[in-house]
Scaffold this active site. Structure first.
Site, mmCIF file in Angstrom:
data_model
loop_
_atom_site.group_PDB
_atom_site.id
_atom_site.type_symbol
_atom_site.label_atom_id
_atom_site.label_comp_id
_atom_site.label_asym_id
_atom_site.label_seq_id
_atom_site.Cartn_x
_atom_site.Cartn_y
_atom_site.Cartn_z
ATOM 1 N N PHE A 1 6.928 -21.444 62.288
ATOM 2 C CA PHE A 1 7.333 -22.019 61.009
ATOM 3 C C PHE A 1 8.658 -21.425 60.535
ATOM 4 O O PHE A 1 8.871 -20.217 60.637
ATOM 5 C CB PHE A 1 6.238 -21.820 59.956
ATOM 6 C CG PHE A 1 5.028 -22.648 60.254
ATOM 7 C CD1 PHE A 1 5.068 -24.018 60.062
ATOM 8 C CD2 PHE A 1 3.883 -22.081 60.779
ATOM 9 C CE1 PHE A 1 3.971 -24.814 60.375
ATOM 10 C CE2 PHE A 1 2.783 -22.857 61.092
ATOM 11 C CZ PHE A 1 2.824 -24.227 60.890
ATOM 12 N N SER B 1 2.239 -24.843 69.305
ATOM 13 C CA SER B 1 1.149 -25.199 68.425
ATOM 14 C C SER B 1 1.460 -24.754 67.012
ATOM 15 O O SER B 1 1.988 -23.666 66.794
ATOM 16 C CB SER B 1 -0.126 -24.519 68.914
ATOM 17 O OG SER B 1 -1.040 -24.430 67.861
ATOM 18 N N LYS B 2 1.118 -25.620 66.051
ATOM 19 C CA LYS B 2 1.385 -25.269 64.661
ATOM 20 C C LYS B 2 0.485 -24.123 64.225
ATOM 21 O O LYS B 2 0.669 -23.533 63.196
ATOM 22 C CB LYS B 2 1.170 -26.483 63.762
ATOM 23 C CG LYS B 2 2.255 -27.504 63.970
ATOM 24 C CD LYS B 2 2.047 -28.735 63.141
ATOM 25 C CE LYS B 2 2.831 -29.875 63.774
ATOM 26 N NZ LYS B 2 2.449 -31.158 63.266
ATOM 27 N N ARG B 3 -0.514 -23.832 65.043
ATOM 28 C CA ARG B 3 -1.365 -22.700 64.702
ATOM 29 C C ARG B 3 -0.705 -21.378 65.085
ATOM 30 O O ARG B 3 -1.086 -20.336 64.627
ATOM 31 C CB ARG B 3 -2.727 -22.840 65.378
ATOM 32 C CG ARG B 3 -3.643 -23.763 64.588
ATOM 33 C CD ARG B 3 -4.983 -23.918 65.272
ATOM 34 N NE ARG B 3 -4.830 -24.667 66.514
ATOM 35 C CZ ARG B 3 -4.832 -25.984 66.587
ATOM 36 N NH1 ARG B 3 -4.975 -26.696 65.495
ATOM 37 N NH2 ARG B 3 -4.698 -26.606 67.730
#
Ligand code: GLU
Length: 509
Positions: free
Chosen positions: A284, A277-279
């Site tokens: 990143f 999940s990008k959360r």
């Protein structure tokens, strides 16, 4: 103006010849096309890497294109950061928003006339139509479908408007979108990874919007127009786009363009099979770069869990990945990434960097700068730093580990209290003098192993102090620590002069 763009659009379409599956020789051009609605993450980096490897393998061009038409979701700084991160990872694009290139601009928001002209062609040849349905009507359709437990889809009502009705509505300046008239039947194509695909879009979806009310294209149209105009030969993208490909092929057909070849990359998932999940902040690339991870460790971990290479050994560099890469080796199974092993990957790659003469020199300089920032008034000799790196390679997970309190003894003298030492043994002076003599007599090239043996031989002869206590005492004197690397290694790291000085200080304190 319109005519000019139309001509540009048509003439930009290069004669399409390809290598690989197509069999003929031609320029290999691949693009990585992220949306700057977020920062580059592991999944994106992996897609970019496979694109890069394919291009380098076949001698072509790697393009970075920013799909930034969804203006409301743009994240400030993301566009620049994506390009920065590709450079940091060692896989820079050949053509990009920053670098430019013959097929620019490379941001979709700067290419609107191209999309508008493609839409014009589609309207003229009947492959697309104006749709004046209001948001309220579309909402009603959706609600009704949900009430009937059906998947909402547009009912294609505006397909049937007459030219007269359309002209009337246009002259009244009613808001509209443009939709693609989906053809019935499957769009069969052979994906280079997933094999034959026969998705029949019209059977599950209503006609899709290709031009929005604000004059911006939707993803599908912009993607197809740009892949064509940028002479993209192969599209390598995530599996999540596999179902969209049939729609893209319908657009190619309607525009009378030849599509590129497609290869969809299996999903990258957490090791428990859940979605990355990008959360989750730690997916990143910027985070990894700021946290002391090496780019090659990141490239290694994201390829190690997947396919496309020979075997699964750890520690592969970009050059080795390139040697081993073959699109035909990619299988359709999802890749399960184990991020807990990233530190281990980093340790291996750090050791490789320390091992290489050139890369070691860079590491020395980098560490010197970091040390200078931390220990302001102390100066650090490059030979000394180099020796430390050589001795600790294989143990360090990150270069910055050497700035942790456990390693501060390497850079500053510890404060040692006489009482603490005497609590351990009454033979502090004997042990100290014995080791000083040993260090004075030992030659420069002595290894940690040999020094360890010598220490053991001498210290085991003491009557009142157990060998383990002598080690504890020495470790305390030279580092102030209770545990850590072996005493022999600590002595060797510091060198005989500094080690002797620390022992003598402790004896006289
Ligand atoms: N902009 C799309 C994305 O965010 C690109 C998909 C494609 O490569 O076609 O992934």
């Amino acid at each position: 103006m319109r005519l000019f763009w139309l001509r540009a659009l048509r003439s930009a379409a290069p004669p399409r010849t390809r290598c690989c599956s197509g069999g003929t020789q031609g320029e290999v051009r691949l693009r990585f096309a992220p949306s700057p609605t977020g920062f580059l993450h592991l999944g994106g980096l992996r897609t970019a890497l496979y694109n890069y490897l394919f291009v380098k393998k076949h001698g072509g061009s790697f393009i970075l294109r920013l799909e930034d038409t969804d203006r409301s979701r743009l994240v400030p700084g993301a566009a620049d950061s994506i390009e920065d991160m590709l450079e940091w990872a060692g896989i820079p694009p050949d053509e990009s928003p920053r670098k430019g290139g013959l097929f620019g601009p490379y941001e979709q928001s700067k290419r609107l006339p191209f999309y508008q002209d493609a839409v014009q062609t589609l309207l003229e040849n009947g492959a697309a139509y104006h749709c004046f349905c209001t948001p309220q009507r579309l909402e009603l359709l959706k609600k009704e479908a949900l009430r009937n437990r059906e998947t909402p889809r547009y009912d294609n009502r505006c397909r049937h408007l007459t030219t007269k009705q359309i002209d009337e509505k246009l002259s009244k300046k009613l808001p509209y979108v443009v939709r693609l008239r989906l053809l019935e039947g499957p769009q069969s194509f052979k994906d280079l990874v997933f094999g034959w695909n026969h998705h029949n879009v019209a059977s599950v979806e209503g006609d899709p919007v290709i031009l929005k009310g604000d004059g911006f294209p939707t993803y599908h149209l912009a993607n197809v127009v740009d892949d064509h105009m940028m002479a993209v030969s192969h599209v390598l993208r995530g599996e999540e786009w596999l179902v969209s490909t049939a729609k893209h092929l319908l657009l190619y057909r309607a525009l009378n363009w030849q599509p590129p070849l497609y290869a969809h990359l299996p999903l990258l998932l957490n090791k428990d099979g859940s979605k990355l999940s990008k959360r989750q902040g730690d997916i990143f690339i910027q985070y990894f770069a700021n946290s002391g991870y090496l780019p090659e460790a990141l490239l290694d971990v994201i390829t190690h869990c997947g396919s496309g290479f020979l075997g699964h050994q750890m520690g592969r560099t970009l050059t080795e990945l390139l040697e081993q890469f073959d699109l035909e080796r990619i299988i359709s199974h999802s890749a399960l990434i184990d991020l807990d092993s990233l530190l281990d990957f980093n340790r291996i790659h750090l050791a490789r960097r320390i091992y290489g003469t050139e890369t070691r020199r860079e590491m020395v300089k980098q560490l010197q700068t970091l040390l200078q920032e931390k220990y302001k008034d102390v100066t650090f000799n490059q030979d000394y730093i180099e020796r430390i790196l050589m001795l600790r390679k294989g143990h360090l997970c990150k270069l910055t580990d050497l700035l942790s309190p456990d390693y501060s003894y390497l850079w500053i003298r510890p404060s040692v209290h006489r009482e603490e030492l005497h609590k351990l043994t009454s033979e502090v002076a004997e042990i100290g003098s014995l080791v000083v003599r040993l260090l004075q007599d030992s030659h420069n090239e002595i290894s940690a192993e040999m020094l360890n043996k010598e220490l053991r031989n001498h210290l085991q002869q003491l009557k009142d102090t157990k060998y383990s206590v002598s080690m504890k005492l020495l470790r305390k004197i030279i580092s102030g620590l209770e545990s850590g690397p072996s005493v022999a290694e600590m002595l060797l790291s510091l060198g005989p002069q500094e080690s002797i000085a620390r022992i003598q200080n402790a004896l006289s304190s």
